[in-house]
Write an enzyme that holds these catalytic residues in place. Sequence first.
Site, PDB file in Angstrom:
ATOM      1  N   HIS A 110       0.825  -1.201   0.000  1.00  0.00           N
ATOM      2  CA  HIS A 110       0.000   0.000   0.000  1.00  0.00           C
ATOM      3  C   HIS A 110       0.865   1.260   0.000  1.00  0.00           C
ATOM      4  O   HIS A 110       2.022   1.226   0.405  1.00  0.00           O
ATOM      5  CB  HIS A 110      -0.964  -0.016   1.192  1.00  0.00           C
ATOM      6  CG  HIS A 110      -0.290  -0.152   2.516  1.00  0.00           C
ATOM      7  ND1 HIS A 110       0.114  -1.361   3.008  1.00  0.00           N
ATOM      8  CD2 HIS A 110       0.045   0.771   3.445  1.00  0.00           C
ATOM      9  CE1 HIS A 110       0.669  -1.188   4.187  1.00  0.00           C
ATOM     10  NE2 HIS A 110       0.652   0.107   4.478  1.00  0.00           N
ATOM     11  N   LYS A 133       6.957   7.382   6.605  1.00  0.00           N
ATOM     12  CA  LYS A 133       6.423   6.602   7.726  1.00  0.00           C
ATOM     13  C   LYS A 133       7.578   6.009   8.509  1.00  0.00           C
ATOM     14  O   LYS A 133       8.613   5.666   7.929  1.00  0.00           O
ATOM     15  CB  LYS A 133       5.585   5.421   7.231  1.00  0.00           C
ATOM     16  CG  LYS A 133       4.249   5.729   6.701  1.00  0.00           C
ATOM     17  CD  LYS A 133       3.469   4.427   6.534  1.00  0.00           C
ATOM     18  CE  LYS A 133       3.121   4.199   5.098  1.00  0.00           C
ATOM     19  NZ  LYS A 133       2.419   2.953   4.868  1.00  0.00           N
ATOM     20  N   HIS A 140       4.608  -0.143   0.861  1.00  0.00           N
ATOM     21  CA  HIS A 140       4.901  -0.841   2.109  1.00  0.00           C
ATOM     22  C   HIS A 140       3.895  -1.961   2.337  1.00  0.00           C
ATOM     23  O   HIS A 140       2.722  -1.828   2.000  1.00  0.00           O
ATOM     24  CB  HIS A 140       4.803   0.204   3.240  1.00  0.00           C
ATOM     25  CG  HIS A 140       4.870  -0.356   4.605  1.00  0.00           C
ATOM     26  ND1 HIS A 140       3.846  -0.214   5.512  1.00  0.00           N
ATOM     27  CD2 HIS A 140       5.828  -1.058   5.225  1.00  0.00           C
ATOM     28  CE1 HIS A 140       4.191  -0.796   6.644  1.00  0.00           C
ATOM     29  NE2 HIS A 140       5.380  -1.319   6.495  1.00  0.00           N
ATOM     30  N   TYR A 185       2.631   2.799  13.646  1.00  0.00           N
ATOM     31  CA  TYR A 185       2.991   3.701  12.547  1.00  0.00           C
ATOM     32  C   TYR A 185       3.173   5.106  13.101  1.00  0.00           C
ATOM     33  O   TYR A 185       2.334   5.581  13.862  1.00  0.00           O
ATOM     34  CB  TYR A 185       1.829   3.801  11.548  1.00  0.00           C
ATOM     35  CG  TYR A 185       1.724   2.733  10.519  1.00  0.00           C
ATOM     36  CD1 TYR A 185       1.977   3.033   9.194  1.00  0.00           C
ATOM     37  CD2 TYR A 185       1.325   1.451  10.845  1.00  0.00           C
ATOM     38  CE1 TYR A 185       1.829   2.070   8.214  1.00  0.00           C
ATOM     39  CE2 TYR A 185       1.183   0.480   9.884  1.00  0.00           C
ATOM     40  CZ  TYR A 185       1.433   0.797   8.565  1.00  0.00           C
ATOM     41  OH  TYR A 185       1.291  -0.150   7.594  1.00  0.00           O
TER      42      TYR A 185
END
Length: 98
Positions: free
Chosen positions: A14, A23, A70, A83
């Site tokens: 994604h 991230k 990812h 996250y």
Amino acid sequence: MYILIKKGTLSGIHFQKTYKKVKIVSCTKGSIYDVIADITKDSKTYMKCFFVELSNENRKMLYISKGFAHEFHALEDNTEVFYRMPEFYHTECGCGIG
């Protein structure tokens, strides 16, 4: 953002299409097999992948640059993934690779 998942869960590849995001991912309970792939077409590492196991035991964190997709695979039940993102997530820009 915390995500609690069970063994065998696969997040799927994604990324954010319009609002590309940085991230930082860590695993605070259990373990995951994490994969990132460079999807920036003019990059020297375009479509190259990097793999790492993240767990509460090894305490590794993964920095994911803008322009990378990812995914992760849970290796244990009750795995907790954390996250960290410096910007808001835009649901309408979420994409995946099938």
